[in-house]
Design an enzyme around this catalytic site. Structure first.
Site, PDB file in Angstrom:
ATOM      1  N   PRO A   1     -14.771  42.517 -30.147  1.00 41.80           N
ATOM      2  CA  PRO A   1     -14.183  41.297 -30.705  1.00 41.80           C
ATOM      3  C   PRO A   1     -14.852  40.900 -32.013  1.00 41.80           C
ATOM      4  CG  PRO A   1     -14.492  41.058 -28.343  1.00 41.80           C
ATOM      5  CD  PRO A   1     -15.155  42.353 -28.741  1.00 41.80           C
ATOM      6  N   GLU A   2     -14.015  40.530 -32.972  1.00 42.91           N
ATOM      7  CA  GLU A   2     -14.504  40.138 -34.292  1.00 42.91           C
ATOM      8  C   GLU A   2     -14.291  38.638 -34.479  1.00 42.91           C
ATOM      9  OE1 GLU A   2     -12.896  42.818 -37.261  1.00 42.91           O
ATOM     10  OE2 GLU A   2     -12.928  44.497 -35.859  1.00 42.91           O
TER      11      GLU A   2
ATOM     12  N   HIS B   1     -16.213  43.053 -12.275  1.00 45.80           N
ATOM     13  CA  HIS B   1     -17.359  43.070 -13.182  1.00 45.80           C
ATOM     14  C   HIS B   1     -17.702  41.665 -13.681  1.00 45.80           C
ATOM     15  CE1 HIS B   1     -17.305  47.447 -13.189  1.00 45.80           C
ATOM     16  NE2 HIS B   1     -15.997  47.386 -13.361  1.00 45.80           N
TER      17      HIS B   1
ATOM     18  N   ARG C   1     -18.055  46.987 -19.251  1.00 43.37           N
ATOM     19  CA  ARG C   1     -18.972  47.965 -19.848  1.00 43.37           C
ATOM     20  C   ARG C   1     -20.366  47.406 -20.105  1.00 43.37           C
ATOM     21  NH1 ARG C   1     -16.238  51.413 -24.541  1.00 43.37           N
ATOM     22  NH2 ARG C   1     -18.124  52.607 -24.120  1.00 43.37           N
TER      23      ARG C   1
ATOM     24  N   ARG D   1     -24.604  46.722 -55.417  1.00 38.33           N
ATOM     25  CA  ARG D   1     -24.748  47.486 -54.171  1.00 38.33           C
ATOM     26  C   ARG D   1     -24.058  48.836 -54.293  1.00 38.33           C
ATOM     27  NH1 ARG D   1     -26.979  44.968 -49.924  1.00 38.33           N
ATOM     28  NH2 ARG D   1     -27.342  42.725 -50.169  1.00 38.33           N
TER      29      ARG D   1
END
Length: 272
Positions: A2-3, A98, A117, A153
């Site tokens: 998830p972002e 879970h 997970r 950069r």
């Protein structure tokens, strides 16, 4: 994983359904992998605490906690990892296999953390140790500060966008989509981008993230919001996970390339 839009959506949902309630009791499973703080510390911080506000900080969910008299107690920090979800449900809702934490709320609901997970993390912090993101906030960063992040950069712009010490919250999906809308290839060196390029990218990063928040994020794997609902922004993906499919703009096939171990998707015709 998830972002920003997914975490923002979950945090907003939790705030709507849990803020103002008191955590009456906490059950924590036997698995230690999801616990960044000890089970004892988590239970001690949460039990009897009032949830005053739930918000997103970077890619983390932060719940501000207070004592019964309203004085600050500390913070509960949740990172969803790859497959984590945080749900507010009725107690008689079937318990997923879970489930690693259940907080019983004064509203009669349960706040559950589920993570098959176990890459997600649960932590608590004292009121004197306020959690902060390592980088700038993508939704509010000014154009000037955004441009400063990338000047000089030598890394690919895609890698720079994923650097959480620069911008906290942008991940693979939204970096790909923002670069497509800005017309910039992911392999371009950050220092090679002109002021016009960075101005366009700044606009598109914010645009993509806000659209995704409005649509509840992208459900491409296991992601669901605080009510168990999927997001819809995946229906607007132009390039992400569309390798070999025709570009919606020019009909050329979408390409995939690996940059610093991460898959990147782009159109070689529309992005330069």
């Amino acid at each position: 994983m998830p972002e920003l839009p997914e975490v923002e959506t979950v945090a907003n949902g939790l705030n709507k359904r849990a803020a103002g309630t008191t955590i009456e009791s906490v059950w924590i499973g036997e698995k230690k992998q999801p616990l960044k703080s000890s089970a004892r510390a988590i239970a001690k911080m949460l039990e009897g605490a009032k949830i005053t506000l739930v918000r997103r900080v970077g890619k983390h969910i932060v719940a501000d906690l207070a004592e019964p008299d309203g004085e600050p107690r500390g913070q509960w920090i949740i990172h969803l990892g790859m497959t984590g979800s945080t749900l507010v449900v009725d107690p008689d809702t079937p318990l997923p296999k879970h489930t690693h934490l259940i907080a019983k709320l004064s509203s009669g609901k349960e706040l559950r953390f589920v993570d098959p997970r176990m890459f997600g993390k649960l932590a608590v912090r004292a009121k004197s140790d306020v959690f902060a993101a390592p980088g700038l906030e993508p939704l509010t960063v000014s154009l000037e500060d955004f441009q400063k992040l990338f000047r000089g950069r030598n890394t690919p712009i895609k890698s720079a966008l994923l650097n959480q010490a620069l911008l906290s919250g942008v991940g693979n999906i939204y970096a790909d989509e923002a670069l497509f809308r800005a017309g910039i290839r992911p392999r371009r060196r950050a220092k090679s981008l002109s002021r016009a390029d960075l101005t366009r990218l700044h606009e598109k990063v914010g645009e993509v993230l806000r659209e995704a928040v409005e649509l509840g994020g992208s459900s491409v794997n296991d992601y669901v919001d605080a009510e168990g609902n999927e997001g819809f922004f995946q229906l607007r993906h132009n390039v992400y996970q569309r390798t070999g499919e025709p570009c919606f703009t020019c009909k050329k096939p979408i390409k995939r390339v690996v940059i610093a171990g991460r898959s990147s998707h782009y159109c070689q015709n529309c992005q330069k």
